[in-house]
Scaffold this motif. Structure first.
Motif, mmCIF file in Angstrom:
data_model
loop_
_atom_site.group_PDB
_atom_site.id
_atom_site.type_symbol
_atom_site.label_atom_id
_atom_site.label_comp_id
_atom_site.label_asym_id
_atom_site.label_seq_id
_atom_site.Cartn_x
_atom_site.Cartn_y
_atom_site.Cartn_z
ATOM 1 N N ASP A 85 0.779 -1.307 0.121
ATOM 2 C CA ASP A 85 -0.108 -0.083 -0.017
ATOM 3 C C ASP A 85 0.812 1.245 0.054
ATOM 4 O OD1 ASP A 85 -2.722 1.291 0.360
ATOM 5 O OD2 ASP A 85 -2.005 1.666 2.260
ATOM 6 N N ALA A 86 1.932 1.386 0.697
ATOM 7 C CA ALA A 86 3.049 2.443 0.769
ATOM 8 C C ALA A 86 3.536 2.749 -0.445
ATOM 9 C CB ALA A 86 3.750 2.282 1.867
ATOM 10 N N VAL A 87 3.877 1.723 -0.887
ATOM 11 C CA VAL A 87 4.934 2.204 -2.455
ATOM 12 C C VAL A 87 3.715 2.276 -3.515
ATOM 13 C CG1 VAL A 87 4.887 -0.369 -3.442
ATOM 14 C CG2 VAL A 87 6.744 1.147 -3.912
ATOM 15 N N GLU A 88 2.364 1.803 -3.301
ATOM 16 C CA GLU A 88 1.380 2.339 -4.358
ATOM 17 C C GLU A 88 1.156 3.580 -4.222
ATOM 18 O OE1 GLU A 88 -0.918 -2.162 -4.589
ATOM 19 O OE2 GLU A 88 -1.476 -0.392 -3.154
ATOM 20 N N ALA A 89 0.775 4.055 -2.873
ATOM 21 C CA ALA A 89 0.649 5.672 -2.920
ATOM 22 C C ALA A 89 1.744 6.383 -3.286
ATOM 23 C CB ALA A 89 0.532 5.819 -1.142
ATOM 24 N N LYS A 90 3.130 5.881 -3.070
ATOM 25 C CA LYS A 90 4.496 6.860 -3.559
ATOM 26 C C LYS A 90 4.184 6.970 -5.123
ATOM 27 C CE LYS A 90 8.535 6.344 -1.580
ATOM 28 N NZ LYS A 90 9.555 5.681 -1.304
ATOM 29 N N LEU A 91 3.913 5.741 -5.783
ATOM 30 C CA LEU A 91 3.925 5.848 -7.046
ATOM 31 C C LEU A 91 2.767 6.778 -7.764
ATOM 32 C CD1 LEU A 91 5.262 5.402 -10.012
ATOM 33 C CD2 LEU A 91 4.101 3.309 -10.031
ATOM 34 N N ALA A 92 1.775 6.503 -7.153
ATOM 35 C CA ALA A 92 0.520 7.379 -7.426
ATOM 36 C C ALA A 92 0.809 9.085 -7.498
ATOM 37 C CB ALA A 92 -0.763 6.878 -6.560
ATOM 38 N N ALA A 93 1.351 9.306 -6.431
ATOM 39 C CA ALA A 93 1.915 10.549 -6.072
ATOM 40 C C ALA A 93 2.766 11.132 -7.222
ATOM 41 C CB ALA A 93 2.280 10.693 -4.866
ATOM 42 N N LEU A 94 3.907 10.140 -7.598
ATOM 43 C CA LEU A 94 4.846 10.614 -8.381
ATOM 44 C C LEU A 94 4.299 10.705 -9.781
ATOM 45 C CD1 LEU A 94 7.836 8.500 -7.455
ATOM 46 C CD2 LEU A 94 7.469 10.915 -6.629
ATOM 47 N N GLU A 95 3.406 9.624 -10.180
ATOM 48 C CA GLU A 95 2.769 10.049 -11.715
ATOM 49 C C GLU A 95 1.489 10.993 -11.703
ATOM 50 O OE1 GLU A 95 3.850 9.025 -14.315
ATOM 51 O OE2 GLU A 95 4.427 6.746 -14.012
ATOM 52 N N GLY A 96 1.094 11.469 -10.580
ATOM 53 C CA GLY A 96 -0.017 12.482 -10.458
ATOM 54 C C GLY A 96 -1.183 11.678 -10.841
ATOM 55 N N GLY A 97 -1.494 10.356 -10.006
ATOM 56 C CA GLY A 97 -2.482 9.518 -10.335
ATOM 57 C C GLY A 97 -3.512 9.530 -9.023
ATOM 58 N N SER A 98 -4.501 9.037 -9.092
ATOM 59 C CA SER A 98 -5.461 8.866 -8.036
ATOM 60 C C SER A 98 -5.201 7.576 -7.273
ATOM 61 C CB SER A 98 -6.917 8.957 -8.393
ATOM 62 O OG SER A 98 -7.396 7.653 -9.293
ATOM 63 N N ALA A 99 -4.692 6.610 -7.950
ATOM 64 C CA ALA A 99 -4.575 5.320 -7.077
ATOM 65 C C ALA A 99 -3.640 4.356 -7.997
ATOM 66 C CB ALA A 99 -5.886 4.458 -6.827
ATOM 67 N N ALA A 100 -2.956 3.473 -7.267
ATOM 68 C CA ALA A 100 -2.058 2.572 -7.898
ATOM 69 C C ALA A 100 -2.072 1.175 -7.466
ATOM 70 C CB ALA A 100 -0.463 3.111 -7.762
ATOM 71 N N LEU A 101 -1.705 0.167 -8.127
ATOM 72 C CA LEU A 101 -1.972 -1.162 -7.790
ATOM 73 C C LEU A 101 -0.752 -1.882 -8.033
ATOM 74 C CD1 LEU A 101 -3.400 -3.909 -6.838
ATOM 75 C CD2 LEU A 101 -4.466 -3.664 -9.057
ATOM 76 N N ALA A 102 0.101 -2.452 -7.017
ATOM 77 C CA ALA A 102 1.560 -3.239 -7.259
ATOM 78 C C ALA A 102 1.117 -4.587 -7.873
ATOM 79 C CB ALA A 102 2.108 -3.161 -5.800
ATOM 80 N N THR A 103 1.841 -5.110 -8.344
ATOM 81 C CA THR A 103 1.663 -6.599 -9.176
ATOM 82 C C THR A 103 3.197 -7.220 -8.929
ATOM 83 O OG1 THR A 103 2.171 -6.126 -11.294
ATOM 84 C CG2 THR A 103 -0.033 -5.856 -10.475
ATOM 85 N N SER A 104 3.228 -8.354 -9.470
ATOM 86 C CA SER A 104 4.443 -9.102 -9.346
ATOM 87 C C SER A 104 5.568 -8.955 -10.490
ATOM 88 C CB SER A 104 4.012 -10.827 -9.524
ATOM 89 O OG SER A 104 3.348 -10.896 -10.824
#
Length: 463
Positions: free
Chosen positions: A90-109
């Protein structure tokens, strides 16, 4: 004297920890480098640990049956099982969403799983998508072989053939796909042109931002709706962890009827309509103060449908490593881009080199480089030798420091011969279209001293 003493009164430190009153948070309006360090991260509420803990737990305790029921019914966000979400993830998803300027992110394998998961949100049997032909070889085979097995059809069109891209759209088309900086050739693609075509037909633009990373290109600012990443590459940056991401911008209209997985009642959630509940005009966006601006339909559906059912989750340890890598993203990518330009200039002048393809050198792609990624053209480029295939093979076999590796975006400089490696399963015509002809050599520039990279290439070329 042996009588037990009463427990000590809580100290001021204990009280601070108990009320979770830690500071050290990401400031509002933070710059890119600050977000790389602080976005999505906060001190651990129990211990104050500054680095995000690695939560190696398969499942998470519910306070009671009511909380468990609410989470399973998507009425409350929170961890259930690490296949679906995990606090480190959840933490790394929130970081990338902030860097890309997106509303949400989802990490995968891995990056491949991110692509598969993203298109599982859009495509049903018999559906279609349009992709540019300047692609990583693994993406080409995933789209042309695995997607065909699902009866998902993909039409490949040259990245500069904008009328051809539009002409390829059918009533069954669900998306247009491209890479922001294409692998292997380092070609900067015209995102705004693709976005205009996609949006004129009510379709999302899906952009693979792996090679560029959000430090160089921010696709949402140029019309992209969904971003996918192989975090194994530039985001993680150290060649030590596999991972992928889907990032959602949040303002696309999924309610047109073209995307029934997102807009129509979902039987597995008792008739829930994802776009109605999680879209930009829905109750969740309103509760977050984002009504009319951004929702998270795509990310929530990908997590609670495709990720739940197909299971391509990231390891919490890999999520931790990738998050650590992202902390130095601006430093690494700028250094690698600057070094790549110097190495490309060296090769361009070498008598045994017939051509170098790198947007930073000038030429037909230079204008798009200046428009989309003015800070640098990235760490990836290709070149060819006058001696053709055999000379290229000899060069790859003669480097001493540079690694012969099927990867890119590493902290170390990597060399590859795409035609016999990543693109080897393509036909000659497909290889040439993808920019991976027989004589093509790919370099992914690392963080070594530029003099050492050039010295290794020089000695290999002289053999």
């Amino acid at each position: 004297g042996s009588q037990r003493q009463p427990p000590a009164a809580p100290s001021a430190r204990d009280e601070v920890m108990a009320d979770q009153g830690f500071r050290a948070r990401c400031p509002d309006g933070a710059g890119f480098a600050t977000k790389c360090l602080h976005a999505g991260q906060q001190p651990d509420p129990a211990t104050g640990a500054r680095t995000t803990p690695i939560n190696m737990s398969t499942a998470f305790v519910f306070k009671d049956s009511a909380q468990a029921a609410a989470r399973f019914a998507l009425q409350e966000f929170g961890p259930i099982y690490s296949r679906i979400t995990n606090p480190t993830m959840d933490a790394v998803e929130a970081k990338l969403a902030a860097l890309e300027g997106g509303s949400a992110a989802l990490a995968t394998s891995c990056g491949h799983s991110a692509q598969l998961l993203a298109f599982s949100n859009l495509m049903e049997a018999g559906d279609h998508m349009v992709s540019t032909n300047k692609l990583y070889g693994g993406t080409f085979t995933q789209f042309s072989r695995q997607f065909k097995q699902f009866n998902w059809e993909v039409t490949f069109v040259d990245h500069e053939d904008f009328s051809g891209i539009e002409a390829a759209i059918t009533p069954k088309t669900k998306a247009i796909y491209c890479e922001s900086i294409a692998n292997p050739g380092g070609i900067v693609c015209d995102l705004e042109r693709y976005a205009a075509i996609a949006h004129a037909h009510g379709l999302p633009l899906v952009v693979d931002n792996t090679t560029a990373t959000p430090y160089l290109v921010r696709p949402f600012e140029h019309g992209a709706d969904i971003i996918v990443h192989s975090a194994t590459k530039g985001l993680g940056g150290h060649g030590n962890a596999m991972g992928g991401f889907i990032v959602e911008k949040g303002d696309f209209d999924w309610g047109s009827g073209k995307f029934p997985i997102l807009s129509e009642p979902c039987d597995s959630y008792h008739g829930l309509k994802f776009y109605e509940v999680f879209g930009k005009d829905g109750p969740v966006a309103e509760s977050m103060g984002m009504k009319g601006k951004a929702g998270m339909t795509f990310a929530v559906a990908a997590r609670t449908l495709g990720l739940r059912d197909m299971g391509m989750c990231i390891s919490p340890f890999n999520a931790f490593l990738i998050s650590m890598g992202m902390e130095t993203l601006p430093l690494r990518i700028q250094r690698q881009s600057d070094t790549a330009l110097a190495v490309a200039k060296f090769l361009e002048k070498h008598e045994k080199v017939s051509w170098v393809l790198y947007a930073g050198l000038g030429g037909s792609n230079y204008g798009l480089h200046q428009k989309y990624c003015p800070k640098g053209a990235g760490s990836l480029f290709t070149f060819g030798l006058k001696g053709g295939f055999e000379a290229g093979k000899a060069l790859v076999d003669s480097v001493n420091m540079i690694s012969l590796v099927a990867n890119l975006g590493d902290s170390r400089t990597l060399i590859a011969h795409p035609s016999s490696m990543m693109h080897s399963q393509l036909t000659e015509e497909q290889k040439n279209a993808a920019g991976a002809g027989m004589e093509t050599i790919r370099l992914s520039i690392g963080l070594e001293d530029v003099e050492d990279i050039i010295a290794d290439l020089r000695q290999a070329l002289e053999k």
